[in-house]
Enzyme design. Structure first.
Site, short mmCIF file in Angstrom:
data_model
loop_
_atom_site.label_atom_id
_atom_site.label_comp_id
_atom_site.label_asym_id
_atom_site.label_seq_id
_atom_site.Cartn_x
_atom_site.Cartn_y
_atom_site.Cartn_z
N GLU A 1 0.82 -1.22 0.00
CA GLU A 1 0.00 0.00 0.00
C GLU A 1 0.85 1.27 0.00
O GLU A 1 0.50 2.29 0.57
CB GLU A 1 -0.98 -0.01 1.18
CG GLU A 1 -1.93 -1.20 1.12
CD GLU A 1 -2.89 -1.28 2.30
OE1 GLU A 1 -2.93 -0.33 3.11
OE2 GLU A 1 -3.60 -2.30 2.41
N GLU B 1 -5.39 -8.79 0.19
CA GLU B 1 -6.25 -8.71 1.36
C GLU B 1 -7.50 -7.95 0.96
O GLU B 1 -7.46 -7.09 0.07
CB GLU B 1 -5.57 -8.02 2.53
CG GLU B 1 -5.11 -6.59 2.28
CD GLU B 1 -4.45 -5.96 3.50
OE1 GLU B 1 -5.17 -5.28 4.25
OE2 GLU B 1 -3.23 -6.16 3.68
#
Length: 541
Positions: A262, A368
């Site tokens: 991220e 995820e």
């Protein structure tokens, strides 16, 4: 005294000058009139809106927009298309609203109004109706069409994964009874191929050993989320990094190493310097390939948002084995174009940008993600909405995005910045049942090295062989949930489906050698017709 010839020439020059001045004033006045006229049209349209004459308002805005386009006033053009789209919404003509918001997005982009353009596209996508048809086929017939040749990549199918360490029903950190590698498959009814484990860079390797041994004992892989919480500067080619790489390499289990994920988001300490990030990612890739060449693959995994800077952080094909993405959906009615308090977004389409950017080069990995069963700001239960979105995601993914080769569910109700995220399956029986039903599809694989026996071929706008086929569809409309889909050919109903992915069995033999129109009709849970789509298919001999 001036002679008569000179007087005539002077008079002529003055006359010409006067005519020029009159012509100039006429042009100015004409322009002023036109300007007044176009804004007059806008004012007339606004008055018609107040009278709820939305069709009349649309007609006036369309006249105005033609003038703005001609003058290349793209900001004003975008504004007109926004108003036209808004009025079509009030007339409940949602397809027309979508087409005008698409134009708003296009002209806002030409006017360098990036945020306006993105907002318009988001509105349009939420109300956009689409129907795509697919047939189920033997995976062998697809062969390597969706295969990149990456380590641990199945030719067809997606590895099933989860993060389950924080679910107390499936994992007891005190004594390991149960441990998530056994507890989670018992909960969900299916063995999972891999589990996500976060590991802070700089911590002792001993923290990893129990997880590695449990994974080895249960025949599962690990997705190791390696996070430099003190920043990129601590990542060096030193004894610690090489020792960690050897520890992981000696484990022998398949490891998907997701380093500094991220990175495109400003909530992580390794964000903000793409050049430094790329340097460190390449360093980690180099060390692990030297110390653990047989069982580790490098996963580069941005968040799906923001999109504008994702490519800035890409380390390069030589250093990335798989491309991951974080993919979450939490109920949010703030952007509902109909202002009825619904979340009309499509969870499965949210990573479309990353898929288009990288799927041709690398296998894609939903590293995820999940769909929350609560609206956290209002503490409102949104289980039915989450159940539908979960079923839609797992049913549609194999058809729409066949180069996704791994999917991890984030099984946790965790607190982040005082905003609890509700994804824990053990805490919601309906969502758990939806997940169990969804992952039963043989496309979702329980072990690295397994292959899906089924694949899907799109036939929308394409061809299908004459014969009997199991046909499914991805149908999206302005309604956040659908209850029924019907199919018609030649004015005759040929199939009705009441559950995702709207599967029916159709014999195409009677249409051999023809191009046919399949009419797809979608209904909501009140049996109201929501949309009708035409899909054209050529039936081969």
């Amino acid at each position: 005294m001036m002679n008569s010839g000179k007087k005539m020439r002077a008079f002529g020059r003055m006359a010409i000058l006067a005519i020029a001045i009159v012509m100039l004033l006429t042009v100015v006045n004409d322009n002023e009139v036109k300007a007044l006229n176009v804004w007059g049209l806008v004012k007339e349209a606004q008055k018609l809106e107040q009278k709820k004459d939305y069709a009349g308002a649309i007609a006036k805005y369309k006249q105005a927009v033609a003038d703005f386009v001609a003058k290349k006033e793209y900001g004003n053009t975008a504004n007109m298309y926004r108003r036209i789209g808004d009025n079509y919404v009030l007339l409940k003509r949602y397809d027309d609203a979508v087409s005008n918001w698409d134009l708003e997005s296009s002209y806002a982009d030409k006017a360098s109004q990036t945020q306006v353009s993105l907002a318009a596209k988001r509105k349009a996508d939420m109300l956009r109706s689409t129907a795509q048809l697919f047939i189920e086929t033997d995976a062998a017939s697809v062969g390597g069409a969706n295969y990149h040749g990456a380590k641990f990549e199945p030719k067809n199918g997606a590895l099933l994964g989860a993060y389950a360490e924080l679910d107390p029903v499936v994992h007891n950190p005190a004594n390991g009874k149960p441990f998530y590698t056994t507890g989670f498959p018992e909960l969900t009814g299916k063995k999972h191929a891999a589990y996500l484990l976060y590991f802070t860079y700089g911590k002792p390797f001993s923290n990893l050993k129990n997880h590695i041994s449990q994974a080895a004992a249960n025949g599962t892989a690990l997705q190791l989320g390696l996070q430099p919480m003190k920043g990129l500067a601590e990542v060096k080619d030193d004894a610690y990094l090489r020792g960690l790489a050897r520890e992981v390499g000696e484990s022998g289990i398949p490891v998907f190493l997701r380093f500094a994920n991220e990175m495109n988001g400003d909530w992580v300490p390794w964000h903000g310097d793409p050049k430094a990030y790329i340097e460190k990612f390449r360093l980690v890739a180099k060390v692990f390939k030297e110390e653990a060449p047989d069982n580790v693959v490098m996963v580069w995994s941005p968040d799906r948002l923001p999109e504008h800077n994702i490519s800035d952080y890409y380390p390069g094909d030589a250093y990335v084995d798989w491309v991951g993405v974080s993919l979450y959906t939490i109920f949010n009615p703030a952007f509902d174009p109909l202002k009825l308090g619904e979340d009309r977004s499509s969870h499965v389409e949210k990573f479309d940008n990353i898929y288009k950017m990288y799927a041709a080069r690398k296998p894609i990995f939903i590293s995820e993600g999940g769909i929350s069963y609560m609206y956290p700001e209002k503490k409102l239960d949104k289980t039915d909405w989450a159940v539908y979105k979960t079923k839609e995601f797992y049913a549609s993914l194999p058809m729409l995005y066949p180069k996704v080769k791994g999917v991890f569910w984030f099984d946790s109700n965790h607190d982040s910045s005082n905003r609890i995220k509700y994804y824990m399956l053990s805490a919601n029986r309906k969502l758990l049942d939806a997940y169990k039903t969804s992952i039963a599809n043989p496309f979702y694989l329980s072990a690295v090295g397994a292959e899906s026996p089924v694949a899907y071929k799109q036939i929308s706008g394409g061809a299908v062989a004459a014969g009997k086929h199991k046909m499914s569809a991805y149908v999206k409309t302005w309604s956040p949930r659908l209850a029924k889909v019907t199919y018609e050919i030649g004015g005759r109903n040929v199939g009705t489906a009441v559950s995702l992915p709207w599967t029916v069995h159709i014999d195409f033999t009677p249409y051999k050698g023809k191009k046919i129109e399949v009419i797809v009709k979608a209904y909501d849970n009140t049996n109201k017709l929501v949309t009708t789509r035409s899909v054209y298919v050529t039936v081969k001999g």
